[in-house]
Design an enzyme around this catalytic site. Structure first.
Site, PDB file in Angstrom:
ATOM      1  N   ASN A   1       2.830   4.709   9.622  1.00  0.00           N
ATOM      2  CA  ASN A   1       2.058   3.829   8.758  1.00  0.00           C
ATOM      3  C   ASN A   1       2.589   3.794   7.330  1.00  0.00           C
ATOM      4  O   ASN A   1       2.011   3.117   6.484  1.00  0.00           O
ATOM      5  CB  ASN A   1       0.583   4.264   8.758  1.00  0.00           C
ATOM      6  CG  ASN A   1      -0.297   3.291   8.033  1.00  0.00           C
ATOM      7  OD1 ASN A   1      -0.141   2.086   8.153  1.00  0.00           O
ATOM      8  ND2 ASN A   1      -1.224   3.812   7.257  1.00  0.00           N
TER       9      ASN A   1
ATOM     10  N   TYR B   1      10.572  -7.338   1.326  1.00  0.00           N
ATOM     11  CA  TYR B   1       9.498  -6.735   2.130  1.00  0.00           C
ATOM     12  C   TYR B   1       9.492  -7.364   3.522  1.00  0.00           C
ATOM     13  O   TYR B   1       9.455  -6.654   4.531  1.00  0.00           O
ATOM     14  CB  TYR B   1       8.134  -6.928   1.457  1.00  0.00           C
ATOM     15  CG  TYR B   1       6.979  -6.466   2.317  1.00  0.00           C
ATOM     16  CD1 TYR B   1       6.701  -5.112   2.456  1.00  0.00           C
ATOM     17  CD2 TYR B   1       6.183  -7.379   2.995  1.00  0.00           C
ATOM     18  CE1 TYR B   1       5.648  -4.681   3.252  1.00  0.00           C
ATOM     19  CE2 TYR B   1       5.133  -6.964   3.792  1.00  0.00           C
ATOM     20  CZ  TYR B   1       4.866  -5.609   3.921  1.00  0.00           C
ATOM     21  OH  TYR B   1       3.821  -5.193   4.710  1.00  0.00           O
TER      22      TYR B   1
ATOM     23  N   ILE C   1      -4.770  -5.704   4.847  1.00  0.00           N
ATOM     24  CA  ILE C   1      -5.666  -4.583   5.125  1.00  0.00           C
ATOM     25  C   ILE C   1      -6.215  -4.106   3.787  1.00  0.00           C
ATOM     26  O   ILE C   1      -5.479  -4.013   2.794  1.00  0.00           O
ATOM     27  CB  ILE C   1      -4.916  -3.451   5.857  1.00  0.00           C
ATOM     28  CG1 ILE C   1      -4.281  -3.991   7.146  1.00  0.00           C
ATOM     29  CG2 ILE C   1      -5.862  -2.294   6.161  1.00  0.00           C
ATOM     30  CD1 ILE C   1      -3.344  -3.015   7.831  1.00  0.00           C
TER      31      ILE C   1
ATOM     32  N   THR D   1      -6.510  -1.887   1.516  1.00  0.00           N
ATOM     33  CA  THR D   1      -5.925  -0.628   1.041  1.00  0.00           C
ATOM     34  C   THR D   1      -5.404  -0.849  -0.365  1.00  0.00           C
ATOM     35  O   THR D   1      -5.413  -1.964  -0.887  1.00  0.00           O
ATOM     36  CB  THR D   1      -4.752  -0.193   1.944  1.00  0.00           C
ATOM     37  OG1 THR D   1      -3.716  -1.183   1.846  1.00  0.00           O
ATOM     38  CG2 THR D   1      -5.189  -0.021   3.395  1.00  0.00           C
TER      39      THR D   1
ATOM     40  N   MET E   1      -2.418  -0.980  -1.246  1.00  0.00           N
ATOM     41  CA  MET E   1      -1.267  -1.874  -1.214  1.00  0.00           C
ATOM     42  C   MET E   1      -1.677  -3.336  -1.411  1.00  0.00           C
ATOM     43  O   MET E   1      -0.949  -4.105  -2.026  1.00  0.00           O
ATOM     44  CB  MET E   1      -0.498  -1.719   0.104  1.00  0.00           C
ATOM     45  CG  MET E   1       0.781  -2.552   0.160  1.00  0.00           C
ATOM     46  SD  MET E   1       1.656  -2.387   1.735  1.00  0.00           S
ATOM     47  CE  MET E   1       2.573  -0.899   1.451  1.00  0.00           C
TER      48      MET E   1
END
Length: 185
Positions: free
Chosen positions: A16, A82, A115, A117, A119
């Site tokens: 992850n 990315y 998600i 998070t 990030m």
């Protein structure tokens, strides 16, 4: 390698780790902006797969899950390197799947949009909770899915971009299996 040496009872490995720099491929000030993404997202995942494959085999096969992104399937110009790193990780996942099938390891790829998070903190789009993603990953492992579409964005994007890739992937598996037979014979 040190983690694999210490964790000899692992039967599920979830890769992850991820880095995103949010820079275009060509407009980034230097090529060094791409290096953390490739080093972490691709090479880091490869290192973990290599280190834990023998551990998983000794423990009956188990499961290896790489946490990818819908950005594995297309390129967002503002996130050029990315997307390239996630596409490389997607390809790696398929290669590892072929290599580890004979040892009974389920190799799964999990895809999601955003998600909730750190990030994705500044992203102004709907996000799926980390708890929901984790539950869908575990359900995918239990059900033996090689491809886990963990949120609505992943499902919609996948349906828009892909048809049934099963026959093609089965052909790749046959090529790999034949190579291994030829090496053994």
């Amino acid at each position: 390698a040190r983690a694999a040496a210490r964790c000899q009872d692992v039967s599920i490995l979830i890769n992850n780790a991820g880095v995103v720099r949010l820079t275009p491929a060509l407009e980034a000030p230097t090529m060094e902006h791409a290096r953390p993404e490739m080093d972490t997202n691709y090479l880091g995942t490869l290192a973990m797969c290599r280190a834990f494959a023998p551990v998983l085999e000794r423990n009956g096969g188990g499961a290896l899950v790489n946490i990818l992104s819908v950005a594995s399937w297309f390129s967002v110009p503002m996130q050029g390197s990315y997307c390239a790193s996630k596409a490389a990780e997607w390809s790696l996942t398929k290669s590892v799947r072929h290599e580890l099938r004979a040892q009974g390891t389920l190799v799964a790829a999990m895809y999601a949009g955003y998600i909730d998070t750190d990030m994705a903190r500044g992203v102004p789009f709907p996000k799926t909770s980390a708890a929901t993603i984790a539950a869908r990953v575990l359900a995918g492992i239990e059900e033996g899915h090689e491809e886990i579409l963990a949120d609505q964005r992943a499902e919609l994007t996948h349906n828009e971009l892909f048809k049934d890739a099963g026959p093609f992937e089965a052909g790749m598996q046959k090529i790999w299996d034949a190579r291994k037979r030829d090496q053994a014979g």
